[in-house]
Design an enzyme around this catalytic site. Structure first.
Site, mmCIF file in Angstrom:
data_model
loop_
_atom_site.group_PDB
_atom_site.id
_atom_site.type_symbol
_atom_site.label_atom_id
_atom_site.label_comp_id
_atom_site.label_asym_id
_atom_site.label_seq_id
_atom_site.Cartn_x
_atom_site.Cartn_y
_atom_site.Cartn_z
ATOM 1 N N LEU A 1 6.596 3.025 1.584
ATOM 2 C CA LEU A 1 7.532 1.900 1.656
ATOM 3 C C LEU A 1 8.673 2.155 2.635
ATOM 4 C CD1 LEU A 1 7.778 0.987 -2.143
ATOM 5 C CD2 LEU A 1 6.136 0.195 -0.437
ATOM 6 N N ASP B 1 2.429 -8.936 9.311
ATOM 7 C CA ASP B 1 0.971 -9.080 9.237
ATOM 8 C C ASP B 1 0.656 -10.570 9.252
ATOM 9 O OD1 ASP B 1 0.026 -6.286 8.990
ATOM 10 O OD2 ASP B 1 1.401 -6.317 7.299
ATOM 11 N N SER C 1 7.056 -0.527 9.999
ATOM 12 C CA SER C 1 5.666 -0.404 9.573
ATOM 13 C C SER C 1 5.490 0.980 8.960
ATOM 14 C CB SER C 1 4.752 -0.544 10.792
ATOM 15 O OG SER C 1 3.467 -0.027 10.497
ATOM 16 N N GLN D 1 -10.269 -2.273 2.806
ATOM 17 C CA GLN D 1 -9.752 -2.960 3.995
ATOM 18 C C GLN D 1 -9.654 -2.042 5.213
ATOM 19 O OE1 GLN D 1 -5.902 -3.848 1.904
ATOM 20 N NE2 GLN D 1 -5.030 -3.602 3.947
ATOM 21 N N ARG E 1 3.123 2.746 9.412
ATOM 22 C CA ARG E 1 2.478 3.599 10.419
ATOM 23 C C ARG E 1 3.473 4.191 11.419
ATOM 24 N NH1 ARG E 1 -1.865 -0.015 9.374
ATOM 25 N NH2 ARG E 1 -3.777 1.167 9.027
ATOM 26 N N GLN F 1 -2.844 -11.762 8.392
ATOM 27 C CA GLN F 1 -3.088 -11.504 6.970
ATOM 28 C C GLN F 1 -2.478 -12.620 6.119
ATOM 29 O OE1 GLN F 1 -2.857 -7.611 4.795
ATOM 30 N NE2 GLN F 1 -0.791 -8.291 4.319
ATOM 31 N N GLY G 1 11.391 -2.901 5.155
ATOM 32 C CA GLY G 1 10.665 -4.178 5.174
ATOM 33 C C GLY G 1 10.128 -4.506 3.784
ATOM 34 N N HIS G 2 9.474 -3.523 3.147
ATOM 35 C CA HIS G 2 8.959 -3.751 1.796
ATOM 36 C C HIS G 2 10.113 -4.030 0.824
ATOM 37 C CE1 HIS G 2 5.715 -0.966 3.381
ATOM 38 N NE2 HIS G 2 4.993 -1.997 2.957
ATOM 39 N N MET H 1 0.847 -1.197 0.000
ATOM 40 C CA MET H 1 0.000 0.000 0.000
ATOM 41 C C MET H 1 0.884 1.249 0.000
ATOM 42 S SD MET H 1 -3.454 -0.877 2.031
ATOM 43 C CE MET H 1 -2.866 -0.606 3.673
HETATM 44 O O1 PAF Z 1 -0.100 -5.653 3.771
HETATM 45 C C1 PAF Z 1 -0.506 -4.736 3.028
HETATM 46 O O2 PAF Z 1 0.191 -3.762 2.759
HETATM 47 C C2 PAF Z 1 -1.912 -4.821 2.447
HETATM 48 O O3 PAF Z 1 -2.795 -5.353 3.355
HETATM 49 C C3 PAF Z 1 -1.959 -5.575 1.099
HETATM 50 C C4 PAF Z 1 -1.571 -7.027 1.248
HETATM 51 C C5 PAF Z 1 -1.033 -4.891 0.106
HETATM 52 C C6 PAF Z 1 -3.378 -5.534 0.543
HETATM 53 O O4 PAF Z 1 -3.830 -4.222 0.361
#
Ligand code: PAF
Length: 285
Positions: free
Chosen positions: A31, A150, A185, A59, A187, A153, A34-35, A28
């Site tokens: 970044l 997550d 994160s 979501q 956030r 998730q 981690g990403h 999302m």
């Molecule tokens: O983990 C996230 O950033 C989001 O939940 C994802 C998997 C990209 C779905 O919007």
């Protein structure tokens, strides 16, 4: 890397390249390292990688959270340039591209709908399932990589793939942490400085659970964890549960632990105005 915003452009290019395995990292945006570690690991495994940047409205159970979610496309692209190759793709669609009409699909994940995040964020995983299944239909990846931070998730996405019969291989990569232990994160950048200074208490506390489990029962551990964190002004534990990594069934007693299963301590904490989650594997020996 090429940046694309429409499904048709993306699919045309992928068809032309026709390379496999195709790696996919959904994000999302906002970044961080981690990403980047997910993208890096996709690059190592796949001759072509798609990273999506899409803030998925379905979501967010809290509209304010959606409004305040950090959007940093320019710096995201600068960061991705460091790890992606010329031939890799960044998919940055707008909402209409992903949801041409309202997505009314409802997904059900058994116990995963009844624990931890699902209880505190109603509708969240339905939204995640909507967007991830839609992105999988568009990108058609062979491998998709998600972060273990997550944790629930990841379990939901594995269950989704099983339910839909999709052949994509789902990989969970380790949590990347700041030097002081705070799980990275998007956030974190929204934390007040004072709260940020104290935030490593979360990882420090859950790191002690493998030791605690030798001497205390689960009920005592839960209150030790909550007390240690709630002692810090501005911090409030929402839940701390020890669960297996497939069905995420919370343990009530140590006797329920099985040698052939893996267990994780999962926590959500309200830290000032921001909600943080983290988890750690709990050793059994
Ligand atoms: O983990 C996230 O950033 C989001 O939940 C994802 C998997 C990209 C779905 O919007």
């Amino acid at each position: 890397m090429k940046v694309l915003s429409t499904v048709i452009e993306l699919q045309t290019l992928l068809r032309k390249m026709h390379l496999s395995p195709l790696g996919f990292v959904p994000t999302m945006g906002a970044l961080h390292e981690g990403h980047l570690s997910l993208a890096e690991s996709a690059v190592k495994q796949c001759p072509v990688v798609v990273v999506s940047i899409f803030v998925n409205p379905t979501q967010f159970n809290d509209k304010n959270d959606l409004k305040n979610y950090p959007r940093t496309l320019d710096s995201d692209l600068e960061l991705l340039k460091k790890v992606l190759r010329k031939t890799d793709l960044v998919f940055n669609p707008d909402v209409k591209e992903i949801y041409p009409g309202e997505d009314k699909r409802e997904f059900h994940f058994g116990n995963l709908d009844n624990v931890m995040e699902a209880l505190h964020r109603p509708g969240h995983f339905n939204g995640v399932a909507q967007v991830v299944s839609r992105l999988f239909d568009i990108v058609k990846p062979d491998i998709a990589i998600f972060g273990l931070k997550d944790f629930q998730q990841l379990a939901v996405i594995k269950a989704l793939v099983k339910q839909t019969g999709n052949k994509v291989r789902i990989i969970g990569n380790p949590i990347i942490r700041e030097p002081d232990g705070l799980a990275m994160s998007s956030r974190n950048r929204l934390l007040d400085p004072e709260i940020r200074n104290h935030a490593p208490i979360i990882y420090k506390t859950i790191s002690a659970v493998t030791l605690m489990i030798k001497n205390y029962d689960i009920r005592q551990i839960k209150s030790l964890v909550a007390n240690s964190i709630n002692n810090i002004p501005g911090f409030q534990v929402e839940y701390f549960d020890i669960v297996d990594d497939i069905e995420l069934i919370p343990l009530n007693t140590k006797d329920e632990m099985k040698k052939d299963k893996r267990y994780f301590g999962c926590i959500a904490v309200q830290a000032g105005k921001i909600r943080l989650i983290d988890n750690i594997e709990i050793g059994l020996d």
